[in-house]
Scaffold this motif. Sequence first.
Motif, mmCIF file in Angstrom:
data_model
loop_
_atom_site.group_PDB
_atom_site.id
_atom_site.type_symbol
_atom_site.label_atom_id
_atom_site.label_comp_id
_atom_site.label_asym_id
_atom_site.label_seq_id
_atom_site.Cartn_x
_atom_site.Cartn_y
_atom_site.Cartn_z
ATOM 1 N N MET A 150 0.832 -1.205 0.000
ATOM 2 C CA MET A 150 0.000 0.000 0.000
ATOM 3 C C MET A 150 0.863 1.249 0.000
ATOM 4 O O MET A 150 1.891 1.329 0.636
ATOM 5 N N GLY A 151 0.429 2.168 -0.610
ATOM 6 C CA GLY A 151 1.144 3.455 -0.600
ATOM 7 C C GLY A 151 0.322 4.423 -1.405
ATOM 8 O O GLY A 151 -0.828 4.140 -1.732
ATOM 9 N N GLN A 200 -1.097 5.903 -4.527
ATOM 10 C CA GLN A 200 -1.250 5.283 -5.831
ATOM 11 C C GLN A 200 -0.391 5.975 -6.880
ATOM 12 O O GLN A 200 -0.074 7.148 -6.764
ATOM 13 N N THR A 252 -2.023 9.025 -8.331
ATOM 14 C CA THR A 252 -1.883 10.247 -7.525
ATOM 15 C C THR A 252 -0.535 10.899 -7.787
ATOM 16 O O THR A 252 -0.434 12.113 -7.967
ATOM 17 N N LEU A 284 -8.550 6.103 -0.840
ATOM 18 C CA LEU A 284 -7.458 5.661 -1.715
ATOM 19 C C LEU A 284 -6.947 4.281 -1.332
ATOM 20 O O LEU A 284 -6.297 3.616 -2.114
ATOM 21 N N GLN A 285 -7.216 3.911 -0.067
ATOM 22 C CA GLN A 285 -6.787 2.583 0.336
ATOM 23 C C GLN A 285 -7.655 1.504 -0.282
ATOM 24 O O GLN A 285 -7.305 0.349 -0.297
ATOM 25 N N HIS A 286 -8.816 1.905 -0.787
ATOM 26 C CA HIS A 286 -9.619 0.991 -1.601
ATOM 27 C C HIS A 286 -9.099 1.042 -3.014
ATOM 28 O O HIS A 286 -8.398 1.972 -3.402
ATOM 29 N N ALA A 287 -9.505 0.107 -3.801
ATOM 30 C CA ALA A 287 -8.880 -0.014 -5.116
ATOM 31 C C ALA A 287 -9.358 1.049 -6.093
ATOM 32 O O ALA A 287 -8.566 1.601 -6.833
#
Lengths: 597, 423
Positions: free
Chosen positions: A1-2, A4, A7, B164-167
Amino acid sequence: MGVQKTTKKRTVFVLAFWLVCIAGLVGRLVQLQAIAPAREKQSNALDERDILPRRGAILSRAGVPLALTIDRFDVTANPPAVPNRAQAAVQLAALLGLPKDEILKKLSKTQRWNPRTRAWEKNHYVMLKEAVPEAVAANIRGLLTPKDRKTLPPLYGIELRERHLRYYPLRQFAAQLLGYLNDAGAGVAGLESGYDEELGGVAGKEIAKRDAKKRAIPGEWHEVIPPVDGHDIVLTIDDGIQLIAERAVEVAQRKYRPNWMCALVMRPRTGEVLAMTTKPDFDPNRVTVQDVSAGRTINYATRFAYEPGSTFKLITAAAAVERVPTWDVARYNCEGVRQVGKHSIRCWIYWLKRRGHGIGGLSDAIKDSCNLVICRFAQEMGGDSFLDYIRNFGFGKPTGVFGERKDGRGRCREARGIVPARIERKDPAHLANISFGQAVMVTPMQLLTAVCAIANEGVLMKPYLVREIRTSEGDVILRHRPQVVRRVIARSTARAVTSFMVRCVKEGTGKPGAVPGYEVAGKTGTAQKVTKGAKTYSGSAYVSSFVGFLPARRPELAILVVADEPKGSYYGSQVCAPVFREIAEKSMIRLKMIADH
Amino acid sequence: MRAIRPTPEEYTFSYAASEPDRPHVRVATVRVLLPAFDPWLLFLVFVLTFGGLAMLFSASYAIGIEQYQSPFYFVIRQAVWAALGFAAMLWVSCLDLSRLRAWSLVIYLGVLILLAAVLFTPWGMTHEHVRRWLKLPFLPPFQPSELAKIALVLVLAHCLGLALQHAHFSWWTWLGVVALSAPVVGLIFPEPHLSTAVLIVLTTMVMVFLAGAKWRQMGLVIAGVVVLSVFAYSLLTPYQRERIKSFFIGGDHQGSNYQAQQSVRALKEGGLWGKGFCQSQRKLFFLPAAHTDFIFAIIGEEFGLAGTLLTLSLFGCLIFKCYHLAHQCADPFKSLLCAGIGTLLALQVLINIGVATHLLPTTGVPLPFISSGGSALLCTLLGMGLVLNVSRSPREWTWRGHDEDIARRRWHGRTHLPGVSHR
């Protein structure tokens, strides 16, 4: 996770977008500040304003103000700024003495049609009342100062503007002589125009750098050149005699309804004009279009040239005394009508009685105002020498009564009159006509000046109206003195003509001009007019006049009264002689009063 | 919320720093007195704030004398607000971001209450027909809409960071975004305060875009906003419409173009090098709002192209710094927070200078740091505090709680920079 990848990418994208925008601003700034600015440099310009000088006063010889400048205030409004119009209208109606509705109507004019752009725009100016005195202005000023920072003053949006007002306190008094000002404050007639430079003063200047509210910026360039106030002018007019003349002429003007009637009073020994009046008159405080179009503003005493008629016989008589050696014994017959050249000349009495005056000399010619006898004397001395005398008496030239400018031009416009260049040799009637005052044109001022020369033992004085010019501080910068023009006739000649005139008043046509207690020298005149378009003299239009001086032996006053086309009666003896007598009688009392002082 | 304080150990180091034979501990001293901010960011903020104060003096002394009989009226107030703002900035920059994040919804609700108080309670203050201020005891009136910008960025960063932690970025996310921003816009628009409302909508759009909204969704929403703004146009007050009309149609309708013309004239008269400090003529009431919305024109007049480009480059650097940080961050919350603050800054600068150069219709957007206005300065500095806070630890995560930090022996809560103690 980080974060995206989108972004991260979009962060770069958005940043790039901002930087492009900033680059666009840089371009715009370069365009505005590096490329364009050459034209825009005016804001450093200094603001120049005129400070209006105070116009000088016009005073009578005793110092009575005839025209003066007073401080007044214009009340104006900026209609869109007035918060409560109805309330402001009520307050202003009480203060200004105007109807409330009228003020409200003016205050509601917030829009104005601009014909240039053809659009309605905001109207920031209406005039509520002009020339309000200080007492009213002080009341308004009290309502214009805010009580505290938060609330608007009750009359917010109303403005007071200080201004000078030309004020003629005696109104019609010598109105044509004084003249009046136009809206711009420049003299357009009379002495106001002739002495405009002296009266007007020099405008001062305030040169300063100003902010948007037109206040001088402290610490920046600020220079005040004070105005030089106009000079005061002291006239030779005596307010008492002027008033007497105005009254007398007005009464006669009401009675006989001439087109106009004027009276002139001079002091023969000095040439001072003591009174100059023309009726009907106007109020220079408010000059209307009708005043101008009806000619009420014209000073006929100097602007009107007319055929003088019988009064001109004095000039003929004076010339005859000098040039005809047998004047005292010569006698001629007046048949009433006589053929001279192609024309037949009639004496006035012929119209009335169908006969002549009979045999008479020069003295009788003046006494009876006989045309036929006087023209015989003129023929006796010859046309050329007669013309010389006419010119020497000052006819055909402006008298210069208003004074001259430095370049020699007259201060005010004056009629020159018409004196023929030469006498027609082929037409003996020409000389005959001139001898009794036809075929020449003179102004009242010229005629009285000439008669003054007779009164003054043959010395022609230059007439003048302005006695002194003073600065606003009171320093006299110009003082007029009596000025001799020339000796026109010998002393004995003058005395002889005076005696004719005295006889005329005692026994002849001038009887109504006699003043009890004084020996009066006078001469009547009734001149036929050539009306417009007509080729010959009219039988109904006359210019009546009476000229004379008194006391005959040591003249103090010379007076001329002229009436143009009087109705009812047209003889100078009936229309003008009583006016002469009125003025002469009262003026002598006035002169005595001044002397007793 | 836990503020970062030096441990007793570090105090010892700083005392020891006065000993000349132990030079290596001086690094620790610096670290104690100034938290590990990005120094350039702090420098830029200082330069802009103090330069802005000087500029504000030049632009405001005339109107100060005119209205309050003191040339220093505006600059003293601004200086007090700047001092307050710096204190607030340093305080915010030392806060624990994960705690702040947890409180963000509460802060947001608090700001909503303040905004509602402006409109609906007697504490709201009306000045020149607009109701934007809140009366405060012992303090000048405060403008909650300024605070609302920061609070909205904070709460959006928080929520979008979670999203954003969701896809993918779904319509539900959009709904959330609208649910958060609509009340703020709805409370600011009727004040009326069109420019701030527009600013908030634009910032929201940019943040959503950064958070990864799909292009198709963006397109649809932008189309919707355009349609809505047409409706909103009919809700505008006449003077707002007049300004927009006069810009697009031209012509000086009731003088609304006058300000822009005066501003352009000021810039032109400044030329390349300007007239010199305090030498502006336009500020002497020719240019209305010279000390607030049009202060950039005064900069241009007094310091010319050099001054305007310097100011613009300072702002450019600041915006670049914010976005650079956002790009560096591992945590989407921090990334969006920095980008959001940077967007606010960029939009305000661009709109203000765009208006001053007559590229945009006249609106009252203040120039950050420089324009007169206490709440705006305070809130800008608060925002900068948030960015400074992020700059202390760009790589660090906020949401998994600081328990994990402690587990990783970053118990002091500071960024772990490998080898930093050896420099």
